[in-house]
Design an enzyme around this catalytic site. Structure first.
Site, PDB file in Angstrom:
ATOM      1  N   ASP A  35       3.309  -5.855  20.296  1.00  0.00           N
ATOM      2  CA  ASP A  35       3.111  -4.462  19.896  1.00  0.00           C
ATOM      3  C   ASP A  35       3.838  -3.538  20.868  1.00  0.00           C
ATOM      4  O   ASP A  35       4.040  -3.885  22.039  1.00  0.00           O
ATOM      5  CB  ASP A  35       1.602  -4.134  19.875  1.00  0.00           C
ATOM      6  CG  ASP A  35       1.261  -3.027  18.888  1.00  0.00           C
ATOM      7  OD1 ASP A  35       1.809  -1.917  19.024  1.00  0.00           O
ATOM      8  OD2 ASP A  35       0.433  -3.266  17.986  1.00  0.00           O
TER       9      ASP A  35
ATOM     10  N   ASP B 292       8.951  -4.585  20.818  1.00  0.00           N
ATOM     11  CA  ASP B 292       9.370  -3.753  19.687  1.00  0.00           C
ATOM     12  C   ASP B 292      10.005  -4.699  18.678  1.00  0.00           C
ATOM     13  O   ASP B 292      11.124  -5.191  18.891  1.00  0.00           O
ATOM     14  CB  ASP B 292      10.369  -2.688  20.161  1.00  0.00           C
ATOM     15  CG  ASP B 292      10.851  -1.816  19.010  1.00  0.00           C
ATOM     16  OD1 ASP B 292      10.570  -2.142  17.834  1.00  0.00           O
ATOM     17  OD2 ASP B 292      11.534  -0.814  19.290  1.00  0.00           O
ATOM     18  N   VAL B 293       9.307  -4.940  17.595  1.00  0.00           N
ATOM     19  CA  VAL B 293       9.783  -5.955  16.638  1.00  0.00           C
ATOM     20  C   VAL B 293      11.072  -5.541  15.918  1.00  0.00           C
ATOM     21  O   VAL B 293      11.700  -6.379  15.263  1.00  0.00           O
ATOM     22  CB  VAL B 293       8.698  -6.349  15.602  1.00  0.00           C
ATOM     23  CG1 VAL B 293       7.535  -7.061  16.261  1.00  0.00           C
ATOM     24  CG2 VAL B 293       8.230  -5.147  14.794  1.00  0.00           C
TER      25      VAL B 293
ATOM     26  N   ASN C 174       2.865  -8.243  10.531  1.00  0.00           N
ATOM     27  CA  ASN C 174       1.991  -7.155  10.071  1.00  0.00           C
ATOM     28  C   ASN C 174       2.452  -5.764  10.494  1.00  0.00           C
ATOM     29  O   ASN C 174       2.117  -4.784   9.824  1.00  0.00           O
ATOM     30  CB  ASN C 174       0.580  -7.441  10.615  1.00  0.00           C
ATOM     31  CG  ASN C 174      -0.329  -6.272  10.476  1.00  0.00           C
ATOM     32  OD1 ASN C 174      -0.846  -5.990   9.403  1.00  0.00           O
ATOM     33  ND2 ASN C 174      -0.519  -5.524  11.568  1.00  0.00           N
TER      34      ASN C 174
ATOM     35  N   TYR D  86       8.554   3.558   1.718  1.00  0.00           N
ATOM     36  CA  TYR D  86       7.488   2.571   1.945  1.00  0.00           C
ATOM     37  C   TYR D  86       7.400   1.594   0.774  1.00  0.00           C
ATOM     38  O   TYR D  86       7.358   0.377   0.970  1.00  0.00           O
ATOM     39  CB  TYR D  86       6.159   3.306   2.119  1.00  0.00           C
ATOM     40  CG  TYR D  86       4.992   2.410   2.429  1.00  0.00           C
ATOM     41  CD1 TYR D  86       4.817   1.883   3.701  1.00  0.00           C
ATOM     42  CD2 TYR D  86       4.049   2.083   1.447  1.00  0.00           C
ATOM     43  CE1 TYR D  86       3.740   1.060   3.995  1.00  0.00           C
ATOM     44  CE2 TYR D  86       2.968   1.261   1.728  1.00  0.00           C
ATOM     45  CZ  TYR D  86       2.815   0.751   3.003  1.00  0.00           C
ATOM     46  OH  TYR D  86       1.749  -0.067   3.289  1.00  0.00           O
TER      47      TYR D  86
ATOM     48  N   LYS E  24       7.847  -2.512   0.774  1.00  0.00           N
ATOM     49  CA  LYS E  24       6.765  -3.444   0.458  1.00  0.00           C
ATOM     50  C   LYS E  24       7.111  -4.297  -0.777  1.00  0.00           C
ATOM     51  O   LYS E  24       6.662  -5.434  -0.891  1.00  0.00           O
ATOM     52  CB  LYS E  24       5.451  -2.688   0.283  1.00  0.00           C
ATOM     53  CG  LYS E  24       4.936  -2.078   1.600  1.00  0.00           C
ATOM     54  CD  LYS E  24       4.654  -3.145   2.662  1.00  0.00           C
ATOM     55  CE  LYS E  24       4.180  -2.560   3.971  1.00  0.00           C
ATOM     56  NZ  LYS E  24       3.866  -3.589   4.987  1.00  0.00           N
TER      57      LYS E  24
ATOM     58  N   THR F  97      -7.584   2.765   8.414  1.00  0.00           N
ATOM     59  CA  THR F  97      -6.936   2.621   9.721  1.00  0.00           C
ATOM     60  C   THR F  97      -6.421   4.013  10.095  1.00  0.00           C
ATOM     61  O   THR F  97      -6.553   4.954   9.315  1.00  0.00           O
ATOM     62  CB  THR F  97      -5.736   1.650   9.670  1.00  0.00           C
ATOM     63  OG1 THR F  97      -4.682   2.259   8.885  1.00  0.00           O
ATOM     64  CG2 THR F  97      -6.089   0.308   9.046  1.00  0.00           C
TER      65      THR F  97
ATOM     66  N   THR G 114      -4.351   5.806   7.551  1.00  0.00           N
ATOM     67  CA  THR G 114      -4.982   6.372   6.346  1.00  0.00           C
ATOM     68  C   THR G 114      -6.208   7.218   6.671  1.00  0.00           C
ATOM     69  O   THR G 114      -6.890   7.675   5.757  1.00  0.00           O
ATOM     70  CB  THR G 114      -5.440   5.217   5.429  1.00  0.00           C
ATOM     71  OG1 THR G 114      -6.312   4.361   6.190  1.00  0.00           O
ATOM     72  CG2 THR G 114      -4.273   4.403   4.923  1.00  0.00           C
TER      73      THR G 114
END
Ligand SMILES: NC(=O)c1ccc[n+]([C@@H]2O[C@H](COP(=O)([O-])OP(=O)(O)OC[C@H]3O[C@@H](n4cnc5c(N)ncnc54)[C@H](O)[C@@H]3O)[C@@H](O)[C@H]2O)c1
Length: 260
Positions: free
Chosen positions: A42, A58-59, A81, A145, A149, A180, A183
């Site tokens: 993360d 940092d992915v 995720n 987004y 997805k 989360t 949201t």
């Protein structure tokens, strides 16, 4: 626990990207409680009340990802995720919003999968992607987004196909609206959730732990013959056109619909 068997990750290593907050955090906690040695990749950090190691990563950078995998070693289970959602109407979705969303939700998901699958070859393993109900629908103001997805399902299907012969399973969880920080504003606005939850048979939003149980099941040996699958965790949202909650026969109390 079912029939004397329990989901166990004892002796296994699990990596969760974006596991400091939200859905990823719940996944990391449950994996840890199931006995896994958990590494959270993360960009942020926060105190944890369960056992896991946070590796700053940092992915969106392959170098950062490789360095983090050097710390964790070969994972048996990977939860891809980390993700974000930037709300913008179509005309206001500039190249910056598009590029940032693709970099994290799609390109990083692809690179995380590629890097971890390479390390799993010869041993097998399990990968779970966090997709969304938005993989299928066109919720307004979320074009970048939604595109990512939907794209995650393309990664899922192709990877499950190519990695099956190496004993690597690839699946996704597809959450609906989950409480989360992403949201939280919606959850705190009754007028928004009242209408939103009207279309959800369960009459409410979801909690991160309710996504984690589905994801950990898919990652576990209990799902040994499941690959290429997407598991909706949405209170039934995607199975109905208009939803069952009507003002004449139900009321919205404390953030959830109930029959009168
Ligand atoms: N919350 C929902 O309703 C919902 C619904 C469907 C899908 N999802 C998906 O679930 C996933 C998690 O979302 P959430 O709601 O828990 O959000 P969140 O903001 O609570 O958590 C996201 C985590 O990702 C981390 N992260 C962000 N950028 C990163 C990077 N470059 N490298 C590594 N880590 C990074 C954050 O620090 C954070 O810990 C996302 O992929 C999101 O699209 C969420």
């Amino acid at each position: 626990m079912l029939g004397g068997m329990e989901i166990s990750f004892h002796g296994k290593t699990a990596v969760v990207t974006g596991g400091v907050h939200g859905i990823g955090r719940a996944m990391a906690e449950l994996l840890s409680k199931c006995g896994a040695r958990v590494f959270i990749f993360d960009v942020e950090s926060a105190p944890l009340d369960f056992e896991a190691q946070v590796v700053h990563c940092d992915v969106t950078s392959r170098e950062s990802l490789r360095a983090a995998l050097d710390v964790s070693g070969r994972p048996d289970a990977v939860m891809i995720n980390a993700g974000t959602g930037i709300v913008r109407p179509l005309p206001e979705t500039g190249r910056d919003v598009w590029d940032r969303t693709l970099a994290l939700n799609l390109t990083a998901a692809f690179e995380t999968l590629q890097e971890t699958a390479e390390r799993m070859k010869g041993h097998g393993g399990s990968i779970v992607l966090t997709a969304s109900t938005n993989s299928y629908d066109g919720e307004e103001n979320l074009i970048a987004y939604n595109a990512t997805k939907a794209g995650v399902l393309g990664i899922l299907h192709t990877a499950a196909n190519e990695l099956g012969p190496s004993g690597i399973r690839v699946n996704s969880v597809n959450p609906g609206l989950i409480r989360t920080r992403l949201t939280q504003a919606s959850f705190e606005t009754p007028a928004v959730v009242k209408d939103y939850f009207r279309a959800i048979p369960m009459g409410r939003g979801g909690e991160p732990a309710e996504v984690a149980t589905a994801a950990v099941f898919l990652a576990s040996d209990w799902a040994s013959y499941i690959t290429g699958a997407s598991l909706l965790v949405d209170g039934g949202q995607m199975c109905c056109k208009f939803g069952p909650w009507k003002d004449e026969s139900a009321e919205f109390v404390s953030g959830q619909w109930r029959r009168l």
